[in-house]
Design an enzyme around this catalytic site. Structure first.
Site: not given
Ligand code: AMP
Length: 280
Positions: A30, A34, A37, A61, A148-149, A151, A154, A177
């Site tokens: 989304m 950082h 991602h 969502q 990512g773990e 979430d 998810q 991370v």
């Molecule tokens: P989001 O943009 O928050 O929807 O996240 C996009 C993807 O990045 C999802 O698969 C998240 O689980 C993953 N993600 C978000 N934060 C982290 C993190 N700190 N470490 C690893 N993966 C992440």
């Protein structure tokens, strides 16, 4: 980096690549990118010929309109970050491109997986996640997709969705991370003020302390201890702290019943909602 905003254009481009035998890795996001991602992008680059990242703040969502409005949008710096890690393709569709008919219905029964933890506090959230991931998987049709773990729930839902609707797509879980003080990186962290940001680090501290304690405590003892620690900090409003089976997400009563266990937590700090988890 090639940038697409139309489904027809990216579908055509990727179909041609697939016909040439090129493998595609996919990282849905989304935005407000950082290092977390970017680690997904780098995992995908190692395992595939082409990596596609999508940036789409998915309205279906968000159960809270304010949360959707306040969600950080930083497309220029996101593009620069993706270029810096040599991401091959960026897909940035508008809402009307993904949902041309407006409100749509999508229902999939995930059993227990979407009822517990986040499911209790964010009604409809996982249905929206599954709806958009299902659409994106149809558009991109990758060999592998990276999640990512961070979430964790998810990841469980998406794994189940892929198993049922997209059996050719392999879901690859990626480690969380963290910032140097342990806070799990999140797009929402930039919404924390200075005091909230300092307090936020305590969340991972408690999770890692729980991990250390887990060999000598029952699930209930551990849960009660963690809830007490979280409640001691006045900036935290606890939503849940659960100790669950990593596959079924059912609460653990007896440790010997299950091989992989996860401690999962959600708190609000001011207006910002943070989640985190560790394997015990
Ligand atoms: P989001 O943009 O928050 O929807 O996240 C996009 C993807 O990045 C999802 O698969 C998240 O689980 C993953 N993600 C978000 N934060 C982290 C993190 N700190 N470490 C690893 N993966 C992440």
């Amino acid at each position: 980096m090639l940038i697409f905003d139309k489904i027809s254009d990216i579908s055509l481009f990727l179909a041609q690549k697939k016909a040439e035998g090129i493998s595609i890795g996919f990282v849905p996001t989304m935005g407000a990118l950082h290092e977390g991602h970017l680690s997904l992008i780098s995992n995908s680059k190692e395992e595939n010929d082409i990596t596609v990242c999508s940036i789409f703040v998915n309205p279906t969502q968000f159960n809270d309109k304010k949360d959707l409005e306040n969600y950080p949008r930083t497309i220029d710096s996101d593009e620069a970050k993706l270029k810096s890690v040599n991401c091959d393709v960026l897909f940035v569709p508008e809402v009307k491109e993904v949902y041309p008919e407006g409100a749509e219905t999508f229902r999939m029964d995930f059993g227990n997986l979407d009822k517990v933890m986040e499911g209790k506090f964010r009604a409809g959230h996982f249905n929206g996640v599954a709806m958009v991931v299902d659409k994106l998987f149809r558009i991109i049709n990758p060999s592998k997709a990276y999640f990512g773990e961070k979430d964790f729930q998810q990841l469980a839902i998406v794994t189940e969705l892929a198993k049922r609707n997209h059996p050719t797509i392999q879901i690859v879980p990626c480690s969380t991370v963290r910032e140097s003080d342990g806070l799990a990186m999140s797009s929402r962290n930039i919404l924390l003020n200075k005091d909230e940001r300092i307090a936020a680090a305590l969340l991972s501290e408690i999770l890692f302390e729980a991990k250390k304690k887990s060999n000598n405590s029952s699930a209930d003892e551990l849960k009660n201890w963690a809830i007490k620690r979280i409640s001691e900090n006045k900036l935290f409003q606890l939503e849940y702290f659960e100790i669950v089976d990593s596959t079924t997400l059912q609460n653990i009563t007896n440790r010997s019943d299950t091989k992989k266990i996860r401690a999962c937590v959600a708190v609000k700090i001011g207006k910002v909602r943070l989640i985190d988890n560790v394997e015990l």
